[in-house]
Design an enzyme around this catalytic site. Structure first.
Site, PDB file in Angstrom:
ATOM      1  N   GLU A   1       5.159  10.915  21.683  1.00  0.00           N
ATOM      2  CA  GLU A   1       6.013  11.444  20.629  1.00  0.00           C
ATOM      3  C   GLU A   1       5.386  12.684  20.003  1.00  0.00           C
ATOM      4  O   GLU A   1       4.198  12.708  19.697  1.00  0.00           O
ATOM      5  CB  GLU A   1       6.196  10.361  19.547  1.00  0.00           C
ATOM      6  CG  GLU A   1       7.063  10.844  18.385  1.00  0.00           C
ATOM      7  CD  GLU A   1       7.239   9.790  17.295  1.00  0.00           C
ATOM      8  OE1 GLU A   1       6.783   8.652  17.471  1.00  0.00           O
ATOM      9  OE2 GLU A   1       7.835  10.143  16.263  1.00  0.00           O
TER      10      GLU A   1
ATOM     11  N   ARG B   1      -2.034   6.346  16.173  1.00  0.00           N
ATOM     12  CA  ARG B   1      -3.470   6.433  15.905  1.00  0.00           C
ATOM     13  C   ARG B   1      -3.857   5.510  14.730  1.00  0.00           C
ATOM     14  O   ARG B   1      -4.725   4.652  14.862  1.00  0.00           O
ATOM     15  CB  ARG B   1      -3.862   7.883  15.599  1.00  0.00           C
ATOM     16  CG  ARG B   1      -5.353   8.158  15.560  1.00  0.00           C
ATOM     17  CD  ARG B   1      -5.661   9.580  15.115  1.00  0.00           C
ATOM     18  NE  ARG B   1      -5.219   9.846  13.745  1.00  0.00           N
ATOM     19  CZ  ARG B   1      -5.865   9.436  12.659  1.00  0.00           C
ATOM     20  NH1 ARG B   1      -6.995   8.783  12.749  1.00  0.00           N
ATOM     21  NH2 ARG B   1      -5.388   9.712  11.446  1.00  0.00           N
TER      22      ARG B   1
ATOM     23  N   LYS C   1       0.876  -1.180   0.000  1.00  0.00           N
ATOM     24  CA  LYS C   1       0.000   0.000   0.000  1.00  0.00           C
ATOM     25  C   LYS C   1       0.908   1.223   0.000  1.00  0.00           C
ATOM     26  O   LYS C   1       1.618   1.483   0.979  1.00  0.00           O
ATOM     27  CB  LYS C   1      -0.910  -0.033   1.232  1.00  0.00           C
ATOM     28  CG  LYS C   1      -1.644   1.273   1.549  1.00  0.00           C
ATOM     29  CD  LYS C   1      -2.666   1.658   0.487  1.00  0.00           C
ATOM     30  CE  LYS C   1      -3.385   2.959   0.860  1.00  0.00           C
ATOM     31  NZ  LYS C   1      -2.483   4.144   0.819  1.00  0.00           N
TER      32      LYS C   1
ATOM     33  N   GLY D   1       4.178   3.981  11.127  1.00  0.00           N
ATOM     34  CA  GLY D   1       3.386   5.210  11.077  1.00  0.00           C
ATOM     35  C   GLY D   1       2.934   5.610  12.453  1.00  0.00           C
ATOM     36  O   GLY D   1       3.541   5.228  13.456  1.00  0.00           O
ATOM     37  N   SER D   2       1.839   6.352  12.503  1.00  0.00           N
ATOM     38  CA  SER D   2       1.399   6.902  13.787  1.00  0.00           C
ATOM     39  C   SER D   2       0.691   5.851  14.628  1.00  0.00           C
ATOM     40  O   SER D   2       0.145   4.873  14.115  1.00  0.00           O
ATOM     41  CB  SER D   2       0.454   8.075  13.549  1.00  0.00           C
ATOM     42  OG  SER D   2      -0.783   7.604  13.061  1.00  0.00           O
TER      43      SER D   2
ATOM     44  N   GLU E   1       5.229  -0.253  13.763  1.00  0.00           N
ATOM     45  CA  GLU E   1       6.168   0.613  14.481  1.00  0.00           C
ATOM     46  C   GLU E   1       5.460   1.951  14.623  1.00  0.00           C
ATOM     47  O   GLU E   1       5.236   2.647  13.640  1.00  0.00           O
ATOM     48  CB  GLU E   1       7.453   0.750  13.678  1.00  0.00           C
ATOM     49  CG  GLU E   1       8.509   1.560  14.395  1.00  0.00           C
ATOM     50  CD  GLU E   1       9.611   2.032  13.453  1.00  0.00           C
ATOM     51  OE1 GLU E   1      10.073   1.234  12.616  1.00  0.00           O
ATOM     52  OE2 GLU E   1       9.978   3.213  13.550  1.00  0.00           O
TER      53      GLU E   1
ATOM     54  N   CYS F   1      12.129   8.425  13.185  1.00  0.00           N
ATOM     55  CA  CYS F   1      11.520   7.657  14.286  1.00  0.00           C
ATOM     56  C   CYS F   1      12.444   7.641  15.504  1.00  0.00           C
ATOM     57  O   CYS F   1      12.006   7.391  16.611  1.00  0.00           O
ATOM     58  CB  CYS F   1      11.195   6.223  13.896  1.00  0.00           C
ATOM     59  SG  CYS F   1      11.688   5.728  12.262  1.00  0.00           S
TER      60      CYS F   1
ATOM     61  N   GLY G   1      -1.990   3.189  13.286  1.00  0.00           N
ATOM     62  CA  GLY G   1      -1.540   1.821  13.539  1.00  0.00           C
ATOM     63  C   GLY G   1      -2.537   1.047  14.387  1.00  0.00           C
ATOM     64  O   GLY G   1      -2.834  -0.128  14.110  1.00  0.00           O
TER      65      GLY G   1
END
Lengths: 510, 510
Positions: free
Chosen positions: B394, B243, B183, B240-241, B264, B301, B245
């Site tokens: 973060e 939220r 994706k 990614g974030s 992650e 990251c 994830g």
């Protein structure tokens, strides 16, 4: 035999057994005398809190001391003597010889992990620094492993010792450096308490923080839910039914922090029988498969539940021999009354599935043993198998289903239809090599262990064992619950970069 | 530059770009010319179906051929030349040198896995048979590894090459023998298409089943949901974030078959600064930390987001130097407009948290660059940190928070309060060894990589790397997304018992 009926919370026996539950004596089908206290919410919270407190010191204990602790647990289990065998036989209906063998395996597992710790529980991977590398200097990095934290383990019904209180999950978690909060199985709480006494003595002898082990008794479902959703629990080990396992999995899914759930939930252990093998010895193979199926009354996770072949002139001989062997088996006791009920109900349902033929049943239970179960052998064709999801699922007990294929293509299609299993066996002669290769390539993707010309029952406890596999065999396909690799379920990698020797764990020092 | 804007479905470019979406040019803040087609349900289903079909042949491809395929992908990426650099710079706002470096890393990662395959992707573990063992003969068992099946990978916003189309997840999945359904990230679809063209050429050159790779474009959330819940997808990689994830994790939790989700999701990368190190060179350390924080405008990251120490006579010098360095930084472009909005909103919120002091901000954006962001340096005490969950999370961008402890006990308490991170660094001199040991022992349980006197930014791609860690750093604490161990995420163990040589995979033959 001194049974308190209480919970062991970090070295203290706790709980009120007045309104407690009792296990059933499997053979007599009567409630046993001992009463056990359902753990309270507070006791569970205490057990987990103490496990978390113990983690810091226990995780830093030297490998030698952890090894000694594991061996001492084994010694203390042996020191329980016949009391343990008597109790386990009464609670599970398993014969004394089996329990003695399982005790040996349990102590052997503890010893396997002790050896592993003494030899170095993992291999360090080291990449040295290179200050002159272009475009950027290369740092020194060292890969090691850390234990995860407090671990919850659920005892299995069918292995009261080897998959229970001091079984493989507990042994591998303790070896990894993780404290264990053990949920006893309500079918064998007395066995659980005796083994917990042995662990507790080993904790005292080895001067280990008592928070490292707690035993939670209970019949109440809320107990399991509280344990697996507790924020201080960092991994869960479970062996049991898909239904109960998936309830736990869904509760774990609701946690804020995802944690690994190692659930072993079911397996049909398909047996692929090839033409030349059948031609060589249809009768011998049929008898060997029935003997494997009858072990512990079919209550092994590796019991051979589905047998498949391409029908030919030898398959009637095979079916006749298998049916004969099944019909000669005596009815046997199941681990619990509810398992007997469930087994009988499934066998009755299968009798009514159109396209499924009952080839044989074992002898009926004798008088006074109405809770015993009789073996059953069914046969069907691929179309019926395809159309009935129920036939794809494990029947816990001594029932097997033959799937008659009419071509090698059908046999290959059958393999693709299978759910995941712990094991599969290919029964072949040298002349079957071409089809055996095809079967092995496809079947490998359905199982955790692929066997050639041996029975699936019996799991060797060794470094190269894998006891897991595609769902529902395991909820974590990348892990094994038996053998030395099982320790990895309770450890995780950590990279130390540019770290001076005095700050490194001993296995990673220069 | 030839951009079709279409989806690559197993070798065929597919989709209608008429009502497609465009990426933003990060620097100009204007929509780019290229239009991209949201993949249809049918295209996604086709891509996954073809991946599953390709699995059988691809998983049996020799290690040498898989290695050649990976190297060919690398060559084809390099052959894209400046077109790739131009496109990636426009879509992400990252400078050309960074993109060129990341291209080198991406090709290096493909080469690392090619080397691993050529050297033997895993070490076989073999236990030989012992027919004379008592009480039962010992079977021969051999432990190997199999690929999981079709894998879905989601591209990361902040590494358009190394964590995207042919990035670490794709490289390790293809190395493991798993087809990949990729994706693309909607922020850099053109970069994704160029790299997909390179992979597609490599597939043609190496005569591999085209189902092994598909690229799915899309801005529509339903696309991700369809991919991760598809029964033929056997693992998912995502960077990614937290939220987004956790939305994917919850969708995956609803599947009938549990599969691993390698997410992650976030990391504050705490920096522990010890007293003697500060006394030695407060100014140099402050400048080095600011330089690390400013890499890619704080969008790594591993960006150092929280810095902690015990306040003493040297900490004002450190804070002054850090504040000075921050105030001299120019405003910088963010990967996407929404990241800039989110960063500015958090920095504004923190200004209003009682007990949080803003020590410095970077230069304001120049005219016409209002979408650029300025760095920020905050400071607080432990009580305020404890009371505000928002400070534990973060901030994606160049903002750092200093936590001033008033004692070593407070510093240790601070460590225990931290969420999981990918990394932590200990900045210490030899005289700090005792407190450094304590910090290392506690901090190790919070991170995937523990660093001594080096900055967290920069992840070495090697055998001993671990890029993962406790949640939210990773949803699967036992795995790494960088380095050779990353391949294990897409493989699982299988034990072959009593298997003749001709039925064993080549790495397991006698």
């Amino acid at each position: 035999m001194n049974i308190t009926g209480k919970n062991l919370i970090a070295g203290e026996w706790s709980g009120d057994t007045t309104n407690g539950f009792s296990a059933m004596n499997a053979v007599t089908n009567q409630a046993m005398n001992e009463k056990f206290a359902d753990a309270s919410e507070q006791e569970i919270d205490q057990a987990i809190g103490k496990a978390n407190q113990a983690f810091y010191s226990y995780s830093q204990l030297s490998a030698e001391k952890r090894a000694l602790f594991l061996r001492t647990i084994g010694e203390q289990i042996l020191a329980l003597g016949d009391d343990l065998v008597t109790m386990a036989c009464a609670e599970t209906g398993l014969p004394a010889m089996r329990i003695q063998g399982e005790r040996g395996r349990t102590i052997g597992q503890l010893g396997l992990f002790a050896n592993l710790l003494e030899q170095g529980e993992y291999q360090a991977v080291v990449d040295l620094a290179d200050a002159n590398r272009q475009p950027l200097p290369k740092p020194e990095t060292r890969l090691g492993y850390l234990p995860l934290g407090a671990v919850a383990v659920f005892a299995a019904s069918n292995f009261p010792l080897a998959f229970s209180t001091a079984g493989g999950d507990t042994a591998s978690a303790l070896a990894a450096g993780c404290p264990v909060v053990m949920k006893a199985h309500a079918a064998h709480p007395g066995t659980a308490e005796l083994v917990a006494q042995a662990i507790n003595k080993a904790i005292e002898i080895c001067s280990i923080d008592a928070g490292v082990f707690s035993l939670i008794q209970g019949k109440n479902y809320g107990i399991s839910s509280q344990i697996v959703t507790h924020p201080l629990i960092k991994a869960v080990g479970f062996t049991g039914s898909e239904r109960v396992g998936m309830i736990l999995q869904r509760q774990i899914n609701e946690r804020a922090e995802p944690i690994p759930f190692y659930g072993e939930l079911g397996s049909v252990n398909p047996q692929f029988i090839l033409a030349n093998k059948l031609a060589d010895d249809a009768q011998g193979l049929a008898q060997a498969l029935v003997a494997s199926l009858m072990m512990a009354q079919g209550q092994f996770c590796t019991s051979p539940g589905i047998w498949a072949y391409v029908s030919d002139e030898n398959t009637p001989v095979f079916e006749k021999s298998a049916a004969q062997a099944i019909s000669e088996t005596s009815a046997g006791v199941m681990l619990t009354p509810s398992m007997a009920t469930s087994y009988n109900s499934i066998v009755a349902q299968w009798q009514n599935i159109s396209g499924v033929e009952c080839l044989a049943q074992g002898k009926k239970p004798e008088k006074g043993q109405e809770h015993f179960c009789s073996a059953a052998l069914f046969a069907t064709d691929l179309a019926t198998f395809k159309a009935n999801e129920a036939l794809h699922e494990e029947v816990f007990g001594s029932s097997a289903l033959i799937v008659r294929c009419d071509s090698q293509a059908q046999l290959m299609e059958f393999i693709n239809l299978l759910n995941g299993s712990l094991t599969a066996s290919i029964h072949a002669s040298e002349q079957d090599v071409n089809i055996a290769k095809q079967v092995a390539l496809s079947a490998a993707h359905k199982v955790g262990r692929l066997i050639y010309n041996q029975m699936p029952t019996g799991v060797e406890v060794c470094a190269s064992m894998n006891h897991g596999g595609p769902f529902p065999a395991s909820t974590q396909i990348r892990t094994t619950s038996v053998g030395s690799e099982a320790i990895k379920r309770f450890q995780r990698p950590i990279c130390y970069q540019n770290m001076p020797d005095e700050l490194l764990p001993s296995l990673l020092k220069s």
